[in-house]
Design a protein around this motif. Structure first.
Motif, short mmCIF file in Angstrom:
data_model
loop_
_atom_site.label_atom_id
_atom_site.label_comp_id
_atom_site.label_asym_id
_atom_site.label_seq_id
_atom_site.Cartn_x
_atom_site.Cartn_y
_atom_site.Cartn_z
N PHE A 262 117.14 -0.65 14.54
CA PHE A 262 117.32 -0.04 15.86
C PHE A 262 116.21 -0.49 16.81
N LEU A 263 116.50 -0.37 18.11
CA LEU A 263 115.57 -0.88 19.11
C LEU A 263 115.08 0.24 20.02
N ALA A 264 113.79 0.21 20.35
CA ALA A 264 113.26 1.23 21.25
C ALA A 264 112.24 0.62 22.20
N GLY A 265 112.32 1.01 23.45
CA GLY A 265 111.29 0.66 24.43
C GLY A 265 111.44 -0.71 25.03
N THR A 266 110.33 -1.21 25.56
CA THR A 266 110.34 -2.42 26.38
C THR A 266 110.61 -3.70 25.59
N CYS A 267 110.66 -3.64 24.29
CA CYS A 267 110.98 -4.85 23.53
C CYS A 267 112.45 -5.21 23.74
N GLN A 268 113.23 -4.28 24.29
CA GLN A 268 114.66 -4.52 24.49
C GLN A 268 114.96 -4.84 25.94
N GLY A 269 114.07 -4.50 26.85
CA GLY A 269 114.27 -4.77 28.27
C GLY A 269 113.25 -3.99 29.07
N PRO A 270 113.03 -4.39 30.33
CA PRO A 270 112.02 -3.68 31.14
C PRO A 270 112.41 -2.22 31.35
N ARG A 271 111.46 -1.33 31.20
CA ARG A 271 111.75 0.08 31.48
C ARG A 271 110.44 0.86 31.59
N ASP A 272 110.56 2.06 32.17
CA ASP A 272 109.38 2.90 32.34
C ASP A 272 109.23 3.86 31.16
N ILE A 273 108.26 4.76 31.27
CA ILE A 273 107.99 5.65 30.14
C ILE A 273 109.14 6.63 29.88
N PRO A 274 109.66 7.34 30.91
CA PRO A 274 110.75 8.29 30.60
C PRO A 274 111.92 7.62 29.88
N GLU A 275 112.29 6.44 30.35
CA GLU A 275 113.42 5.75 29.74
C GLU A 275 113.07 5.29 28.32
N THR A 276 111.82 4.84 28.14
CA THR A 276 111.36 4.39 26.83
C THR A 276 111.43 5.55 25.82
N VAL A 277 110.95 6.71 26.26
CA VAL A 277 110.92 7.87 25.37
C VAL A 277 112.35 8.29 25.01
#
Ligand code: FAD
Ligand code: SF4
Ligand code: SF4
Ligand code: SF4
Ligand code: SF4
Lengths: 134, 659
Positions: B536-551
């Motif tokens: 499974f994938l989590a956070g910015t390794c999958q695409g640009p995003r901020d903290i709320p979206e990462t969490v």
């Protein structure tokens, strides 16, 4: 001046696209070309405006501008553009459109052998054709 | 004779507008073995699936062909539908007349011919499909999380909370990732450390989370439910049990290098803790810069350590562990600015990246939170921020929008004004993108309350002039060129995946896109899963995003991992290779081509003319075989067959398509 549908699809637009091979639609108006242009202060409209007017089909306005003759063809804009638009080439296409319109077809195919014999360089002929042939 | 049913989907107008489906059905009815052909606007809908189920029963169908979208989209859906009507799910075949036909063709007559051909192919294959049974195998109830930024931390906590063991592996000496470097965070301006450090402590004390810092993944084998991973725990050169975290060692160490955590703006020692709130609070010796390891002298740290924790003899440890699920959360790097000479980064100390700005305003940063010009340690007055540096740039940078820089630049403009009320922020932008809860309001505050001057245009050149920087830009709203004198220039630098993301992806067997972001299994419906089951994938390794979206994404990835770990057993994919022992000559040409090491040799005993004979044949480990089919092409006597894709089935397809 109102922008109309007829204008947005102007004929000259296609001609400029054909001569330059550039897609003016690729420009997203970041203005980097204008910011980087070394002769921008002598222009009446800025380089990014040239592209905007072309996108809107307001080609006549661009052809009337001083800008296209001020452009030094230095390619700084082309090197910096994040969208890979070669504005320097578009500028040259605009000049070509005007020259062709104004000067007509100055060179004729049948005159070539004689001209060549007279020692006119091939490069000159090619560029003459490019500039002056409709 | 077979009793095959063909079900044709319109997919709204997706297929129906380009393919004449009446003709497709008419032709299908004439194909060998077909006893029924019907259609529906959306075959995947309740009505469509009911049609399939009812027809299987009424028409006593023994094979089903669905002519619709890609099998990647709905093969599973239709297999389940068939199973609900009592048909073995592997007797369903998909003819992809959307991605392979209607979406890529314009001419209706030709597209219809192609669709008929695709249906005929699927019918020919379906006629030769055999019922297959999935095996069951046990699941290892333990998860691995790779990368301990906010994404990895959140995923580990969520999984740990459900009672499963989690190993959290972080490459650097401390967990925390990029968020630990940030000062305050948009859109609420709460301090990053205040919201992150408690979570870091939670990880450290969590009974179910095992922390491996200064560690990396060395090798990955196995498959969903049973991954076998080798971790390399690098030698810290400190005995973690003895170290009290007093810090005398790094006070006394004479060897100084640029600190990574401070983005090179201040020095750290060869023995160091990356930042004061580090977890674990245990130093590490950077052996490349330590005098003991490079010149065999010094040893000061060992002499001064009151706990005798320094251990130059430590060596890397390899740890082998089995996991049921893996969450990848390796985060982001910043784009290299070498290509962008016009901004002058690296040529003048007052031209900095936004990440460096974060450190300069951070109370624990190199200036103790006093934002000072790196060149002369004076407070800046005029600060120029430049958006989209390396982003949205298909010629020298990344074509995508980095998504966070509009927002953090607004934040920086606000922080600047709060520190120095007489200062002025100038922000060069192309578009301001603030799609997020409270984001637009935050940006407008930067303009309206904090007086940031936004100029719509991008900068052409930055160059030093005396002790200032001259910035040449443009404002495309007024069509004026702009020349500003700045004390500090801040570049909102594009984010990229970690430089080694592709290599890690290859090790894990998960895909990366053209920019090396890990690819999700489906961009809309499976955003936190990779193409490989169980990863499974989590956070910015999958695409640009901020903290709320990462969490949020980390929570989603954790939930998927938990759902998997909660199962006692999993069903295997029965589409694995199969050896026909009577044909196998024992040449074992298949053995070296198998990328999953699923083939081994075995000896069988058989009776030939009344005599017992022993000979060698190939054997497949069904749990390891991934059904790639490499062996079946290597096998000369044709003994190796991929179930569900047998040579007979594939040849029938070729025959059908050539008709
Ligand atoms: C200048 C700047 C300001 C920002 N400000 C804000 C803000 O105000 N508000 C906001 O919401 N967002 C902000 N962000 C975005 C925020 O930083 C990210 O959304 C968030 O940090 C992403 O977390 P992550 O866990 O995905 O990645 P990271 O924080 O990068 O964590 C990844 C971790 O994985 C580790 N790792 C990498 N590769 C491996 C490997 N192979 N093996 C083991 N470990 C590995 C790394 O060392 C790191 O610890 C900002 C970003 C920048 C650049
Ligand atoms: S730099 Fe390129 S994209 Fe930007 S305004 Fe000029 S031509 Fe358009
Ligand atoms: S090529 Fe012309 S428009 Fe482009 S930067 Fe040079 S002078 Fe300016
Ligand atoms: S031995 Fe290495 S880490 Fe220890 S004090 Fe000397 S240089 Fe620093
Ligand atoms: S978020 Fe804003 S600054 Fe960043 S790349 Fe996108 S548009 Fe540019």
């Amino acid at each position: 001046m109102k922008i109309t549908t007829a204008q947005l699809n102007g004929e000259l637009k296609a001609e400029i696209a054909q001569i330059s091979g550039e897609h003016v639609a690729d420009c997203y108006q970041c203005g980097k070309c204008s910011a980087a242009c070394p002769v921008n202060e002598y222009m009446d409209i800025l380089p990014h405006q040239v592209l905007r007017l072309l996108q809107l089909g307001m080609t006549e306005k661009v052809l009337e501008s001083k800008t296209i003759w001020v452009c030094a063809a230095c390619f700084t804009c082309a090197g910096r553009c994040p969208r890979d638009v070669d504005l320097a080439v578009v500028m040259e296409a605009l000049r070509a459109v005007l020259l062709r319109k104004r000067e007509g077809s100055r060179l004729k195919g049948e005159e070539m052998p004689a001209l060549l014999r007279k020692g006119m360089p091939e490069q000159g002929i090619v560029s003459g054709f490019r500039k002056y042939t409709k | 004779m077979r009793r095959i049913g063909v079900f044709v989907c319109w997919c709204g107008t997706n297929i129906g507008a380009t393919v004449d489906l009446e003709t497709v059905m008419e032709k299908a009815r004439q194909m060998p073995g077909v006893v029924f052909a019907g259609d529906n606007k959306y075959m995947c809908s309740e009505i469509g699936q009911t049609l399939i189920r009812d027809t299987i029963v009424q028409e006593r169908l023994d094979r089903v062909v669905v002519a619709s979208c890609s099998p990647r989209m709905h093969e599973l859906t239709f297999r389940k539908t068939a199973a609900a009507a009592g048909l073995n799910p592997y007797l369903v075949e998909i003819a992809n007349i959307r991605e392979h036909c209607s979406w890529v063709h314009k001419d209706k007559a030709e597209a219809t011919q192609k669709a008929i051909s695709l249906v005929r192919t699927a019918v020919a294959k379906a006629a030769r499909n055999k019922p297959l049974q999935a095996d069951q195998f046990a699941v290892t109830h333990r998860a691995l999380v790779i990368g301990a930024g906010i994404a990895g931390i959140q995923a580990a906590l969520d999984i740990g909370e459900t009672g499963f063991e989690v190993d959290l592996v972080e490459r650097t000496p401390s967990i925390g990732g990029r968020m630990a470097q940030l000062d305050k965070t948009f859109p609420t301006l709460d301090c990053s450390a205040c919201i992150l450090t408690p979570k870091m402590v939670d990880v450290a004390v969590h009974p179910k989370i095992n922390l491996y810092t200064y560690s990396e993944i060395e090798a990955v084998e196995g498959y969903v439910g049973n991954f076998e991973v080798t971790l390399r725990q690098k030698a810290r050169s400190i005995d973690k049990e003895k170290c009290t975290g007093c810090g005398i060692c790094y006070e006394k160490c004479p060897s100084k290098v640029d600190g990574e955590f401070e983005e090179g703006m201040s020095k750290r020692k060869a023995i160091y803790v990356p930042f004061p709130q580090a977890v674990p609070n245990v130093p590490v010796i950077d052996r490349e810069n330590c005098r003991w390891f490079t010149k065999e002298k010094c040893g000061v740290c060992k002499k001064v350590c009151p706990a005798d924790a320094v251990d130059f003899e430590q060596s890397d440890q390899l740890i082998k562990q089995k996991y049921g699920a893996i969450v990848v959360a390796t985060g982001f790097d910043l784009v290299d600015l070498d290509e962008f000479g016009e901004f002058g980064y690296g040529k003048h100390p007052d031209i900095i990246t936004s990440m460096e700005f974060e450190r300069l305003v951070n109370a624990s940063g190199p200036t103790g939170g006093k934002l000072l010009r790196p060149s002369n340690q004076e407070p800046p007055r005029n600060v120029v921020f430049i958006h989209c540096v390396g982003s949205r740039d298909k010629s020298r940078g990344k074509p995508y929008c980095s998504k966070i820089c509009c927002m953090y630049t607004a934040k920086h403009a606000i922080l600047l004004k709060e520190k120095y009320p007489k200062s002025q922020a100038y922000v060069f932008y192309i578009d301001v993108r603030t799609a997020g809860k409270e984001f637009e309001e935050f940006h407008r505050r930067a303009v309206e309350e904090y007086g940031a001057a936004y100029l719509r245009g991008i900068v052409g050149k930055v160059f030093p002039s005396g002790d200032k920087l001259l910035v040449n830009g443009v404002d495309t709203l007024s069509n004026q060129t702009v020349e500003l004198e700045a004390d500090l220039v801040v570049l909102a630098t594009a984010i990229t995946p970690r430089r080694d993301a592709a290599a890690l992806g290859r090790m894990l067997g998960i895909g990366t896109d053209g920019h090396n972001y890990f690819v999700e299994a489906h961009p809309k419906l499976r955003p936190v899963e990779s193409h490989t089951a169980g990863i499974f994938l989590a956070g910015t390794c999958q695409g640009p995003r901020d903290i709320p979206e990462t969490v949020a994404q980390a929570g989603g990835a954790a939930a998927k991992a938990i759902a998997l770990l909660s199962k006692e057993t999993l069903l295997s994919d029965p589409c694995v290779s199969n050896v026909n022992e009577s044909l196998c000559t024992g040449c074992l040409a298949c053995l070296p081509v198998c990328p999953y090491k699923a083939i081994s040799e075995k000896t069988i005993t058989e009776k030939v003319h009344g005599q017992e004979r022993r000979r060698l044949v190939a054997e497949i480990n069904n749990a390891l075989c991934q059904g790639c089919g490499a062996c079946s092409t290597a096998c000369r006597p044709g003994a190796m067959n991929l179930l569900g894709f047998t040579n007979e089935q594939l040849l029938a397809e070729v025959d059908a398509i050539c008709l």
